[in-house]
Design a protein around this motif. Structure first.
Motif, mmCIF file in Angstrom:
data_model
loop_
_atom_site.group_PDB
_atom_site.id
_atom_site.type_symbol
_atom_site.label_atom_id
_atom_site.label_comp_id
_atom_site.label_asym_id
_atom_site.label_seq_id
_atom_site.Cartn_x
_atom_site.Cartn_y
_atom_site.Cartn_z
ATOM 1 N N VAL A 246 21.984 -14.919 10.478
ATOM 2 C CA VAL A 246 20.612 -15.235 10.874
ATOM 3 C C VAL A 246 20.567 -15.866 12.255
ATOM 4 C CG1 VAL A 246 19.805 -15.472 8.494
ATOM 5 C CG2 VAL A 246 20.714 -17.477 9.686
ATOM 6 N N VAL A 247 21.669 -16.452 12.699
ATOM 7 C CA VAL A 247 21.711 -17.065 14.021
ATOM 8 C C VAL A 247 21.657 -16.011 15.121
ATOM 9 C CG1 VAL A 247 23.316 -18.245 15.579
ATOM 10 C CG2 VAL A 247 22.829 -19.225 13.361
ATOM 11 N N LEU A 248 22.183 -14.815 14.856
ATOM 12 C CA LEU A 248 22.322 -13.789 15.884
ATOM 13 C C LEU A 248 21.214 -12.757 15.857
ATOM 14 C CD1 LEU A 248 26.156 -13.213 15.376
ATOM 15 C CD2 LEU A 248 25.075 -14.555 17.179
ATOM 16 N N SER A 249 20.499 -12.625 14.760
ATOM 17 C CA SER A 249 19.488 -11.568 14.617
ATOM 18 C C SER A 249 18.235 -11.926 15.408
ATOM 19 C CB SER A 249 19.128 -11.379 13.140
ATOM 20 O OG SER A 249 20.281 -11.082 12.388
ATOM 21 N N ARG A 250 17.780 -10.995 16.224
ATOM 22 C CA ARG A 250 16.532 -11.194 16.969
ATOM 23 C C ARG A 250 15.373 -10.671 16.149
ATOM 24 N NH1 ARG A 250 19.760 -11.019 21.690
ATOM 25 N NH2 ARG A 250 19.101 -12.652 23.141
ATOM 26 N N MET A 251 14.352 -11.502 16.036
ATOM 27 C CA MET A 251 13.172 -11.129 15.260
ATOM 28 C C MET A 251 11.985 -11.958 15.741
ATOM 29 S SD MET A 251 14.125 -13.022 11.648
ATOM 30 C CE MET A 251 15.813 -12.396 11.644
ATOM 31 N N PRO A 252 10.768 -11.522 15.452
ATOM 32 C CA PRO A 252 9.592 -12.334 15.811
ATOM 33 C C PRO A 252 9.573 -13.634 15.023
ATOM 34 C CG PRO A 252 8.976 -10.062 15.312
ATOM 35 C CD PRO A 252 10.386 -10.232 14.853
ATOM 36 N N TRP A 307 12.831 -17.117 6.350
ATOM 37 C CA TRP A 307 12.731 -15.745 6.816
ATOM 38 C C TRP A 307 12.162 -14.847 5.731
ATOM 39 C CZ3 TRP A 307 16.945 -18.859 7.393
ATOM 40 C CH2 TRP A 307 17.356 -19.162 8.694
ATOM 41 N N PHE A 308 11.515 -13.794 6.197
ATOM 42 C CA PHE A 308 11.203 -12.679 5.296
ATOM 43 C C PHE A 308 12.122 -11.518 5.683
ATOM 44 C CE2 PHE A 308 9.380 -8.593 4.387
ATOM 45 C CZ PHE A 308 9.055 -8.720 3.047
ATOM 46 N N PHE A 309 12.789 -10.932 4.669
ATOM 47 C CA PHE A 309 13.643 -9.772 4.891
ATOM 48 C C PHE A 309 13.168 -8.624 4.004
ATOM 49 C CE2 PHE A 309 16.462 -13.283 6.077
ATOM 50 C CZ PHE A 309 16.889 -12.852 7.322
ATOM 51 N N GLU A 314 8.181 -0.283 -0.588
ATOM 52 C CA GLU A 314 6.878 -0.424 0.063
ATOM 53 C C GLU A 314 5.989 -1.438 -0.642
ATOM 54 O OE1 GLU A 314 5.059 3.342 0.511
ATOM 55 O OE2 GLU A 314 6.648 4.176 1.791
ATOM 56 N N ASP A 315 6.034 -1.460 -1.971
ATOM 57 C CA ASP A 315 5.178 -2.384 -2.710
ATOM 58 C C ASP A 315 5.651 -3.826 -2.589
ATOM 59 O OD1 ASP A 315 3.695 -0.220 -3.515
ATOM 60 O OD2 ASP A 315 4.796 0.042 -5.396
ATOM 61 N N ALA A 316 6.969 -4.017 -2.438
ATOM 62 C CA ALA A 316 7.515 -5.377 -2.425
ATOM 63 C C ALA A 316 7.537 -5.992 -1.034
ATOM 64 C CB ALA A 316 8.940 -5.368 -2.997
ATOM 65 N N ASP A 317 7.506 -5.193 -0.003
ATOM 66 C CA ASP A 317 7.676 -5.703 1.356
ATOM 67 C C ASP A 317 6.330 -6.059 1.976
ATOM 68 O OD1 ASP A 317 10.368 -5.420 1.186
ATOM 69 O OD2 ASP A 317 10.463 -3.504 2.240
ATOM 70 N N VAL A 318 6.157 -7.352 2.269
ATOM 71 C CA VAL A 318 4.949 -7.826 2.931
ATOM 72 C C VAL A 318 4.947 -7.379 4.382
ATOM 73 C CG1 VAL A 318 3.590 -9.869 3.510
ATOM 74 C CG2 VAL A 318 4.877 -9.794 1.365
ATOM 75 N N PHE A 319 6.126 -7.395 5.010
ATOM 76 C CA PHE A 319 6.273 -6.974 6.399
ATOM 77 C C PHE A 319 7.378 -5.933 6.471
ATOM 78 C CE2 PHE A 319 5.212 -11.560 6.330
ATOM 79 C CZ PHE A 319 3.907 -11.463 6.778
ATOM 80 N N ALA A 320 7.300 -5.078 7.458
ATOM 81 C CA ALA A 320 8.234 -3.958 7.562
ATOM 82 C C ALA A 320 9.528 -4.334 8.268
ATOM 83 C CB ALA A 320 7.567 -2.794 8.291
ATOM 84 N N GLU A 321 9.616 -5.523 8.825
ATOM 85 C CA GLU A 321 10.809 -5.945 9.559
ATOM 86 C C GLU A 321 11.054 -7.422 9.283
ATOM 87 O OE1 GLU A 321 10.382 -6.675 13.868
ATOM 88 O OE2 GLU A 321 8.384 -5.756 13.648
ATOM 89 N N GLN A 423 -1.606 -12.660 6.663
ATOM 90 C CA GLN A 423 -0.559 -11.642 6.727
ATOM 91 C C GLN A 423 -0.965 -10.497 7.650
ATOM 92 O OE1 GLN A 423 -0.221 -10.783 2.552
ATOM 93 N NE2 GLN A 423 1.455 -12.232 2.233
ATOM 94 N N ALA A 424 -2.227 -10.112 7.620
ATOM 95 C CA ALA A 424 -2.700 -9.046 8.505
ATOM 96 C C ALA A 424 -2.588 -9.464 9.965
ATOM 97 C CB ALA A 424 -4.137 -8.686 8.154
ATOM 98 N N ILE A 425 -2.886 -10.743 10.268
ATOM 99 C CA ILE A 425 -2.732 -11.237 11.635
ATOM 100 C C ILE A 425 -1.277 -11.153 12.066
ATOM 101 C CG2 ILE A 425 -2.866 -13.310 13.066
ATOM 102 C CD1 ILE A 425 -5.373 -14.097 11.494
ATOM 103 N N VAL A 426 -0.369 -11.561 11.174
ATOM 104 C CA VAL A 426 1.056 -11.500 11.504
ATOM 105 C C VAL A 426 1.466 -10.058 11.780
ATOM 106 C CG1 VAL A 426 3.389 -11.872 10.606
ATOM 107 C CG2 VAL A 426 1.628 -13.599 10.226
ATOM 108 N N ARG A 427 1.035 -9.141 10.931
ATOM 109 C CA ARG A 427 1.387 -7.732 11.151
ATOM 110 C C ARG A 427 0.819 -7.213 12.467
ATOM 111 N NH1 ARG A 427 1.037 -7.421 5.375
ATOM 112 N NH2 ARG A 427 -1.228 -7.173 5.463
ATOM 113 N N ASP A 428 -0.372 -7.670 12.814
ATOM 114 C CA ASP A 428 -0.973 -7.242 14.072
ATOM 115 C C ASP A 428 -0.171 -7.764 15.267
ATOM 116 O OD1 ASP A 428 -3.315 -6.011 15.515
ATOM 117 O OD2 ASP A 428 -3.486 -8.072 16.245
ATOM 118 N N VAL A 429 0.293 -9.016 15.182
ATOM 119 C CA VAL A 429 1.098 -9.587 16.271
ATOM 120 C C VAL A 429 2.447 -8.875 16.375
ATOM 121 C CG1 VAL A 429 2.215 -11.699 17.108
ATOM 122 C CG2 VAL A 429 -0.064 -11.819 16.083
ATOM 123 N N LEU A 430 2.955 -8.365 15.253
ATOM 124 C CA LEU A 430 4.258 -7.705 15.255
ATOM 125 C C LEU A 430 4.263 -6.392 16.038
ATOM 126 C CD1 LEU A 430 5.417 -8.205 11.538
ATOM 127 C CD2 LEU A 430 6.294 -9.344 13.573
#
Length: 913
Positions: A246-252, A307-309, A314-321, A423-430
């Protein structure tokens, strides 16, 4: 949902901003001066203008010291609490106890966290004496004080912070407990704490506040060990698994902060955003949890990360990344340095507050030009509607916000609908372009702001440089082993085969004397070939690293080696999984199973090379071909012992050839005997079983060990670790240390002819012969490995049969009912119609399995609650493992297991078997 234009807001407290020209470490002396007009200026003060500036640090220091004293941790401020010390077996290991006084809380937390218990954060205490009427009087007094607070605009106190230290009978806030324990622990215990918190799906501390020195620490090193696996879906092509630290992974990253007072719980909102369904998981502790309701005393300023991973469903994932979520505890104005860090590294910042007034406007005005997007979560408060609208309008050009950046949540707001909107705002920022940062990037930003980074100490950096000189050369594992680790190649394989022929046990019959002489000559030639190869440059660098005079530098070097080699292994291609349940958190989080790819290079390969140097040299000295005065590697067993004593698993049986390097192991045990001196009584606990039955995870959870787990790094051969017994308890338990041995998966119950079965039978015979207690890990009774049954037959002739613990783990149903320990039905009945290898094996199995004094059968629920990677460890699994550990220790204490051994006896057993 209410419209942003109809919010009622109130007023909040002032705060401070550092100018760029002065060091951020003077945060305790920051002061804010209000200038004329609507603009504002912030600068550092010298602490001499107002008395409260001088008084505040002293109050904070006393809070920390009093909290450490309350928890019994003040003795660990100079000599920090270490990982081996925290894992010692003591009287408390036998009890299923609840803490009774605050000094019990740190040890209760560590014990439960070691067992991956979801209730580890609970600070509830069971008191010896009944409660008196004082709590009711205190509550009444607080109610009276609440009535006298006056209008909201005069409220300058943080309603979530209290200055009064909780009395011993009041629960300690779990965040205070965590901060106090981390401040009292060395870097390696901190790393272990955070790793196990991650497996429990707890939010992890990222910035650790220290109110005494105001040297707040960014925990980069402590997070290094956390590795996660998730599903990644590229824009084109098939998806697959990705594994990384988790220290090395780049993510929003998204930050959630509170500005003064907020009627909405920030942590509850974060938990709801992270989780799907009506019952979100409690990653972030919040005020409504019944785990300890005491006010925060030292944890304000703590920054947490979770983190969210995605899992690919599709049904279980709130975010795609993957997405990181950051949480600042306390008012952002009171912890401006942490807030500046979050604003710098986050794609968006959510500010929860009940009101925005002139002072808050001036505070937020200083964030003009920030790249982060700002969102406000408001709740109507004390009829400040016009004032709030006025300052929100003034912030529009400053923070580049509009009405979509203001959310209003009141008691009548649909909670699930509000969470979906966030959650929709987060997805929009992503959506691109969205900046992505790693924890390493965050640490760089923290350094620029003046925060201390735990990884920047001299010992750590020196060890890192040395380890990187080795690991950067490991690009192709197979090629590196061939070119750099030459002694453990074909010459060692052939030497091991010859040694097996020479050391055939009594039941196999002795070879003729003439072939024996030929075998000895052949072995000498092979050892000469090995001795002609000097250690390669990488091995010499490794030996120099483990020879460091500083114990801390040695430990850092080993961890950097593990991390660097694991990083090389993660870069190799990995095929998609057959099922999503193969997603595992590393080290403690997965049953071991068949390897999916060639073995990566690990620390064990370098230690194995040292072992072969020692083996070849010792053989030549014994044969008279090398003078003892010319020995170069005689000190290698002593170096390896230091690794064992520092918690590093050491190889007992070479996994590449399933053979014991006898001289090496004997030398290591002799060094151990000299080191332990009067505390040399041992209990040996060995784990055997079918592949992918979770025995490594079981041992790690019971004793806090570091055996490798997971489908890609399962153990082969056998590894050992040493667990200490507290001196005050060793006499009662009857031993000074427990030597825990883990092994690779053995062949299943189906009859299989060939050399592999013979090798595994020899392995099982050795481990069962060494052990006082043998844990046999199975998925079902039909999976009893043939090697185990054959080992029973061989050990009957020696008269040594250990106490057996048969553990059945539910590897399919992650929501299995609670544990059913100590099921005393004879295991032979459960085997039913399973095929057995003949009458003699059946008789032996009956004697071993059905002896009431030796048989204990355990049924343990599944490891995961839910589907990885967002699943946490099930409470049933944790409780069953704790009960199994307690039972094992009770058996040892009551003498129900075989007589304990000393190290000299172990050496004789290794030579004999």
């Amino acid at each position: 949902m209410a419209s942003p234009g109809h919010s009622d807001l109130g007023e909040v407290a002032p705060e401070i901003k550092a100018s760029g020209g002065r060091t951020a470490l003077a945060i305790a002396d920051l002061e804010w001066r209000e200038m004329e007009g609507d603009d504002c200026e912030f600068h550092y003060g010298d602490g001499s203008n107002e008395a409260q500036d001088n008084d505040f640090p002293a109050v904070e220091r006393s809070r920390l010291q009093e909290m450490l004293s309350l928890l019994g941790l003040e003795t660990y401020q100079v000599q920090k609490l270490s990982l081996p010390e925290s894992l010692q077996i003591s009287f408390d290991s036998l009890k299923n106890w609840a803490p009774q006084v605050p000094k019990d809380l740190p040890w209760n937390f560590l014990r439960k966290l070691q067992a991956l218990n979801a209730e580890a954060r609970s600070t509830t205490m069971v008191l010896d004496t009944p409660l008196d009427a004082r709590p009711a009087e205190k509550e009444s007094r607080l109610e009276e004080e609440a009535v006298d607070w006056g209008p909201a605009e005069d409220l300058a106190a943080d309603i979530y912070s209290f200055s009064e230290l909780p009395a011993p009978e009041a629960p300690v806030n779990p965040l205070d407990l965590l901060c106090a324990l981390l401040l009292s622990s060395d870097g390696f215990l901190q790393q272990e704490i955070l790793l196990r918190m991650a497996l429990c799906q707890f939010a992890l501390p990222l910035v650790l506040p220290d109110s005494d020195s105001h040297q707040h620490t960014f925990l980069l090193w402590a997070l290094r060990g956390v590795v996660r696996t998730w599903w990644t879906q590229p824009p084109r092509g098939a998806g697959g698994l990705q594994e990384d630290g988790v220290v090395l992974s780049r993510m929003p990253a998204f930050a959630f902060v509170r500005m003064e007072v907020s009627s909405n719980s920030k942590s509850q909102l974060l938990n709801a955003v992270l989780g799907a369904g009506p019952r979100p998981r409690d990653c972030f502790w919040h005020r409504d949890l019944t785990l300890g309701a005491g006010p925060r005393e030292i944890a304000d300023g703590l920054v947490e990360i979770s983190w969210f991973f995605p899992s690919g469903g599709e049904d279980a994932d709130v975010f795609a990344e993957p997405v990181a979520f950051l949480n600042l505890r306390g008012d952002l104005g009171s912890h401006w340095l942490q807030f500046k860090l979050l604003a710098e590294v986050s794609a968006a910042v959510f500010i929860l507050t009940d009101n925005i007034s002139r002072k808050e406007y001036k505070l937020l005005y200083s964030m003009k030009g920030s790249a982060a997007k700002f969102y406000f979560v408001l709740s109507p408060y004390r009829g400040k509607r016009n004032s709030n609208l006025r300052f929100l309008n003034k912030l529009i050009p400053v923070l580049k916000i509009d009405c979509s950046h203001v959310l209003v949540k009141v008691s009548s707001t649909d909670g699930e609908g509000f969470v979906r909107r966030v959650q929709a705002i987060v997805r929009d920022v992503l959506r691109p372009p969205c900046r992505r940062v790693s924890v390493e990037d965050m640490a760089s930003a923290a350094r620029r702001l003046g925060l201390k980074v735990d990884e920047d100490c001299g010992e750590c950096q020196k060890a890192k440089d040395r380890a990187e000189r080795i690991t950067r050369r490991v690009k192709d594992p197979e090629g590196y082993r061939r070119d750099e680790l030459r002694l453990q190649g074909e010459p060692w394989r052939k030497a091991a085969q010859v040694e097996k022929e020479l050391g055939r046990p009594p039941w196999a019959g002795d070879p003729a004397e003439r072939p024996r002489a030929e075998l000895r000559a052949r072995l000498l030639e092979l050892r000469l070939q090995q001795h002609r190869h000097p250690p390669a440059a990488g091995v010499q660098e490794f030996v120099a690293g483990v020879s460091s005079a500083s114990p801390g530098e040695r430990q850092y070097f080993l961890r950097w080696m593990e991390l660097g080699l694991a990083r090389v292994a993660q870069r190799r291609p990995r095929p998609p999984p057959e099922a999503l349940l193969s997603l595992r958190a590393k080290r403690c989080g997965a049953p071991d199973g068949p390897p999916e790819r060639p073995d990566p290079v690990g620390v064990e390969h370098f230690v194995r090379e040292m072992a072969q140097c020692f083996e070849a040299e010792s053989h030549l000295v014994e044969a008279g071909r090398l003078p003892a005065a010319q020995r170069r590697f005689a000190h290698f067993p002593g170096l390896a012992l230091e690794l064992l004593l520092q918690g590093q698993p050491l190889e007992l049986v070479d996994g590449s050839v399933l053979s014991v390097p006898l001289r090496w192991v004997t030398g290591l045990l002799k060094e151990l005997h000299l080191r332990l001196e009067r505390r040399a009584r041992l209990v040996v606990l060995a784990a055997l079983g079918a592949p992918a039955t979770g025995k490594s995870t079981l041992l790690n959870t019971m004793f806090g060990l570091r055996f490798a787990t997971g489908r890609s790094c399962r153990p082969r051969g056998a590894f050992m670790q040493l667990v200490g017994v507290a001196e005050g308890f060793s006499q009662d338990l009857g031993c000074d240390h427990i030597l825990v041995i883990d092994s690779g998966g053995l062949i299943g119950a189906a009859p299989t002819a060939g050399e592999r079965l013979e090798l595994e039978t020899s392995l099982a015979t050795l481990l069962m012969g060494l052990s006082t207690v043998t844990v046999v890990s199975l998925a079902e009774a039909r999976d009893v490995p043939l090697a185990v049954l054959h080992a029973f037959l061989r050990l009957e002739e020696t008269g040594h049969l250990p106490s057996f613990q048969f553990v059945f783990q539910n590897l399919q149903d992650t929501l299995a009912p609670g544990p059913r320990p100590r099921d005393r039905r004879p295991l032979l009945e459960q085997m039913g119609g399973a095929e057995r290898p003949g009458a003699s094996a059946r008789t032996s199995a009956h004697r071993a399995f059905c002896d009431p004094a030796r048989q204990h059968v355990w049924h343990i629920p599944g490891l995961w609650q839910g589907a990885p990677p967002m699943a946490s460890v099930s409470r049933g699994y944790s409780e069953a493992v704790l009960e199994l550990k307690r039972c094992l220790l009770e058996n040892i204490r009551n003498g129900l297991s075989n007589q304990n051994k000393n190290i000299q006896q172990l050496i004789e057993v290794v030579r004999r078997l």
